[in-house]
Design a protein around this motif. Structure first.
Motif, short mmCIF file in Angstrom:
data_model
loop_
_atom_site.label_atom_id
_atom_site.label_comp_id
_atom_site.label_asym_id
_atom_site.label_seq_id
_atom_site.Cartn_x
_atom_site.Cartn_y
_atom_site.Cartn_z
N GLU A 52 120.13 54.74 -16.82
CA GLU A 52 120.60 55.82 -17.69
C GLU A 52 120.09 57.17 -17.21
O GLU A 52 120.82 58.17 -17.23
N VAL A 70 122.18 58.18 -14.17
CA VAL A 70 123.52 58.64 -14.55
C VAL A 70 123.44 60.03 -15.15
O VAL A 70 124.25 60.91 -14.83
N ALA A 71 122.45 60.26 -16.00
CA ALA A 71 122.28 61.58 -16.62
C ALA A 71 121.99 62.63 -15.56
O ALA A 71 122.52 63.75 -15.62
N GLU A 123 125.21 63.46 -13.77
CA GLU A 123 126.06 64.31 -14.61
C GLU A 123 125.54 65.74 -14.63
O GLU A 123 126.33 66.68 -14.53
N GLU A 124 124.25 65.90 -14.75
CA GLU A 124 123.66 67.25 -14.76
C GLU A 124 123.89 67.94 -13.42
O GLU A 124 124.21 69.12 -13.37
N GLN A 125 123.74 67.23 -12.34
CA GLN A 125 123.96 67.80 -11.02
C GLN A 125 125.42 68.24 -10.88
O GLN A 125 125.70 69.29 -10.30
N GLY A 126 126.33 67.45 -11.42
CA GLY A 126 127.74 67.81 -11.35
C GLY A 126 128.04 69.06 -12.15
O GLY A 126 128.86 69.89 -11.74
N ARG A 127 127.37 69.25 -13.29
CA ARG A 127 127.57 70.46 -14.09
C ARG A 127 127.02 71.68 -13.36
O ARG A 127 127.58 72.76 -13.47
N SER A 183 129.45 72.79 -10.55
CA SER A 183 130.76 73.30 -10.95
C SER A 183 130.75 74.78 -11.19
O SER A 183 129.90 75.45 -11.50
#
Length: 113
Positions: free
Chosen positions: A99, A102-103, A106-110, A113
């Motif tokens: 978890e 995955v978090a 996701e944070e790296q992807g934000r 962007s």
């Protein structure tokens, strides 16, 4: 149209078994087996195993977390070892480490962007 099945033993009427076999001495059988490389079926004394011991399995992890879904992944031995090492360093269950990963993704992807 009805067909009758052929009897597989129907043509054995002229079959006669051979006469009883000649008795053979057990020593002859043993010599013949040894000459042709047949192994003995007699039990042998147990010897110490020469097979290398299997790799130790990781310690069992038991946590009551409410997680009741399973995900199966294939990974290399190195990746699995790294994953277990990270869980051990953080002293968290494997599911919690997953978890966290995955978090983090996701944070790296934000951030990208």
């Amino acid at each position: 149209m009805t067909m009758t099945r052929a009897n597989p033993f129907g043509d054995l009427g002229d079959f006669t078994p051979k006469s009883t076999p000649k008795p053979v001495e057990p020593q002859q059988i043993e010599r013949l087996a040894a000459d042709n490389g047949f192994p003995s079926r007699q039990p042998v004394a147990k010897q110490a195993p020469t097979v290398a011991a299997p790799a130790p399995t990781p310690a069992r992890r038991r946590y009551v977390t409410g997680r009741n879904r399973q995900i199966n992944l294939k990974a290399s031995d190195e990746t699995i070892a790294r994953f277990y090492r990270l869980a051990d360093e953080r002293q968290v269950p494997l599911a919690e480490l997953f978890e966290l990963a995955v978090a983090a993704l996701e944070e790296q992807g934000r951030l990208e962007s």
